[in-house]
Design a protein around this motif. Structure first.
Motif, PDB file in Angstrom:
ATOM      1  N   VAL A  93      22.789  29.664  35.310  1.00 14.34           N
ATOM      2  CA  VAL A  93      23.104  28.868  36.499  1.00 14.34           C
ATOM      3  C   VAL A  93      24.603  28.898  36.783  1.00 14.34           C
ATOM      4  O   VAL A  93      25.034  29.026  37.940  1.00 14.34           O
ATOM      5  N   GLN A  94      25.406  28.773  35.743  1.00 17.34           N
ATOM      6  CA  GLN A  94      26.854  28.845  35.928  1.00 17.34           C
ATOM      7  C   GLN A  94      27.264  30.170  36.561  1.00 17.34           C
ATOM      8  O   GLN A  94      28.090  30.203  37.477  1.00 17.34           O
ATOM      9  N   ARG A  95      26.694  31.250  36.072  1.00 20.23           N
ATOM     10  CA  ARG A  95      27.012  32.575  36.620  1.00 20.23           C
ATOM     11  C   ARG A  95      26.576  32.671  38.084  1.00 20.23           C
ATOM     12  O   ARG A  95      27.286  33.258  38.920  1.00 20.23           O
ATOM     13  N   ARG A  96      25.411  32.110  38.407  1.00 16.56           N
ATOM     14  CA  ARG A  96      24.921  32.139  39.781  1.00 16.56           C
ATOM     15  C   ARG A  96      25.909  31.448  40.719  1.00 16.56           C
ATOM     16  O   ARG A  96      26.261  31.985  41.778  1.00 16.56           O
ATOM     17  N   VAL A  97      26.367  30.277  40.323  1.00 15.04           N
ATOM     18  CA  VAL A  97      27.327  29.548  41.154  1.00 15.04           C
ATOM     19  C   VAL A  97      28.653  30.290  41.214  1.00 15.04           C
ATOM     20  O   VAL A  97      29.255  30.444  42.285  1.00 15.04           O
ATOM     21  N   TYR A  98      29.104  30.763  40.068  1.00 19.88           N
ATOM     22  CA  TYR A  98      30.392  31.451  40.006  1.00 19.88           C
ATOM     23  C   TYR A  98      30.413  32.681  40.909  1.00 19.88           C
ATOM     24  O   TYR A  98      31.348  32.887  41.700  1.00 19.88           O
ATOM     25  N   GLU A  99      29.388  33.506  40.814  1.00 24.91           N
ATOM     26  CA  GLU A  99      29.369  34.737  41.597  1.00 24.91           C
ATOM     27  C   GLU A  99      29.201  34.458  43.089  1.00 24.91           C
ATOM     28  O   GLU A  99      29.676  35.235  43.932  1.00 24.91           O
TER      29      GLU A  99
END
Length: 472
Positions: free
Chosen positions: A312-318
């Motif tokens: 989820v963090q990666r999804r938001v970050y990207e």
């Protein structure tokens, strides 16, 4: 002239007594007063060559003179600001004064740059209080300007040679009713703000240096992450690691560092920095080094504390990175500044709509009159001008700033973000407490733009590799 019959030593003692407002003052014995001004090595003053920025500052002064013919202009350096009781904050000169003189970290309080109107334009004089050297009682009695207290201060002759400006003692300065004063006259204040919208070659050199040192500061933070995790106020460890770099290789931070771990990252201006740094969470660090010329960087990176992003963090970050990249891609001379923000927000709206977080479509959210639902998750703007001030050119007119035309040489940030506060019931629980911002410093070129901070890792993969490398 002393007409009271006092000796010079007695006069000095009385001056000290009159100036004293503290109950801690120790009286000076007569022997001290009789000998303090003697027994010092003779000083030989070598005048410096004009500093690198002197011709650039002269060009700026010429532009200001041409804009206000026949007007007497006054630009002050400002005075020291009280922190508590008899303790002051470190002095930093007014940004317009710095820009027009070329005086940076070594500028002195209470100086006045005066443009006296002439038939040909203006005579420009820099008035300031010359050093209180060993020939005056203030040398040892005045903690604000005495060289015994604050170290060597510049002479009028040395500053004139250094800056390429005529200098005079502050006692020769007087105001008139017709003066235009920066900070008091809107027309003058606006002009000197807009004068900084396009950076010259010297300013761009300073911006590159500020970004370079800031990059080193971010690397220091990563190297110190384990210590931050172990400390109950780990955010302070992060802040301190950056501060050490800012003070060792620059002048100071350009603004209060934001070291926001976990849910603190959803608070846009979190500067208390007193929280824990916990593995598994993110830490958003918004920081910039101010170099000795007083130009500052302004960079944000969001780091996975454990070294890797969750799904989820990666999804938001990207998603945030995609918004930043889209905004950067349109930057070129001739666009309107507001288009940078509009482009980034188009991506933000599309992403949060795709994730099912909006009660309307992305297109409906982007409607200028009835939309805005996506702004719940990013309430700030995407860009601001950057230079001597972190929010540079703040006095510029809207038609020159937000609605202005982008020009070659402008420097500004691109900094989209997504912030899902811990108690926000409009988002699934897995998103709550995640805050991400990616901020870079951009200079507009003849046919596009250059990301000055591109060497600081930006993609999720590169950030993970960066952390692994520096913590190995």
């Amino acid at each position: 002239m002393n007409t009271t019959g006092e000796t010079n030593a007695e006069t000095a003692e009385n001056e000290i007594e009159a100036a004293s407002v503290t109950n801690r003052r120790q009286p000076f014995p007569q022997g001290f007063l009789d000998t303090i001004s003697t027994g010092w090595t003779e000083r030989e003053e070598t005048l410096p060559e004009p500093r690198e920025q002197a011709p650039f500052a002269a060009t700026r002064r010429a532009a200001l003179s041409a804009a206000f013919p026949g007007k007497r202009l006054v630009i002050g350096s400002g005075d020291v600001k009280q922190r508590s009781n008899d303790t002051d904050f470190p002095f930093r000169a007014h940004s317009a004064f710095v820009h027009l003189t070329g005086w940076g970290v070594d500028a002195v309080p209470d100086a006045q740059l005066v443009f006296e109107p002439t038939a040909e334009g203006h005579d420009v004089t820099l008035h300031f209080r010359e050093r209180a050297d060993r020939s005056t009682p203030e040398f040892y009695s005045n903690a604000a300007i005495g060289e015994f207290w604050v170290g060597p201060r510049p002479s009028l002759r040395a500053v004139a040679a250094d800056l390429g400006i005529t200098t005079a003692h502050i006692d020769d300065f007087a105001t008139t009713d017709d003066d235009l004063v920066v900070g008091e006259d809107d027309g003058l204040t606006t002009f000197v703000g807009e004068l900084r919208l396009v950076k010259d070659a010297y300013e761009l050199t300073q911006m590159r240096e500020a970004v370079r040192v800031t990059a080193d500061g971010f690397a220091d933070i990563i190297r110190d992450l384990d210590r931050a995790v172990a400390h109950p106020r780990g955010e302070r460890i992060v802040e301190g690691a950056f501060h050490q770099r800012a003070r060792s290789d620059g002048n100071w931070e350009g603004y209060d560092t934001i070291a926001a771990a976990g849910a603190h990252a959803t608070y846009l201006h979190w500067t208390r920095n007193d929280g824990r740094v916990t593995p598994g969470e993110l830490i958003l660090v918004d920081a910039g080094v101010e170099v000795d010329s007083l130009y500052t960087a302004d960079i944000t990176r969001t780091l996975p504390i454990s070294g890797t992003f969750s799904e989820v963090q990666r999804r938001v970050y990207e998603a945030v990175r995609e918004a930043a990249d889209a905004a950067f891609a349109i930057v070129r001379p001739g666009i309107r500044f507001r288009e940078v923000h509009e482009t980034a927000m188009g991506v933000i709206a599309a992403k949060v709509a795709e994730w099912g977080l909006l009660p309307v479509t992305a297109q409906e959210a982007l409607d200028g009159d009835r939309g805005g639902q996506h702004r719940r998750y990013m309430v700030h703007g995407t860009s601001h001008h950057l230079g001597i001030d972190v929010h540079d050119c703040a006095a510029a007119r809207r038609e020159m700033y937000y609605d202005g035309i982008v020009e070659e040489g402008m420097v500004f940030t691109i900094e989209p973000g997504l912030y899902f506060q811990a108690d926000d019931l409009t988002v699934p629980e897995e998103y709550r407490g995640i805050g991400v911002r990616i901020e870079d410093d951009i200079v507009v070129t003849a046919d596009g733009a250059e990301n000055l901070s591109a060497d600081i890792p930006r993609t999720a993969d590169d950030v993970e590799a960066w952390i692994a490398r520096l913590r190995a």
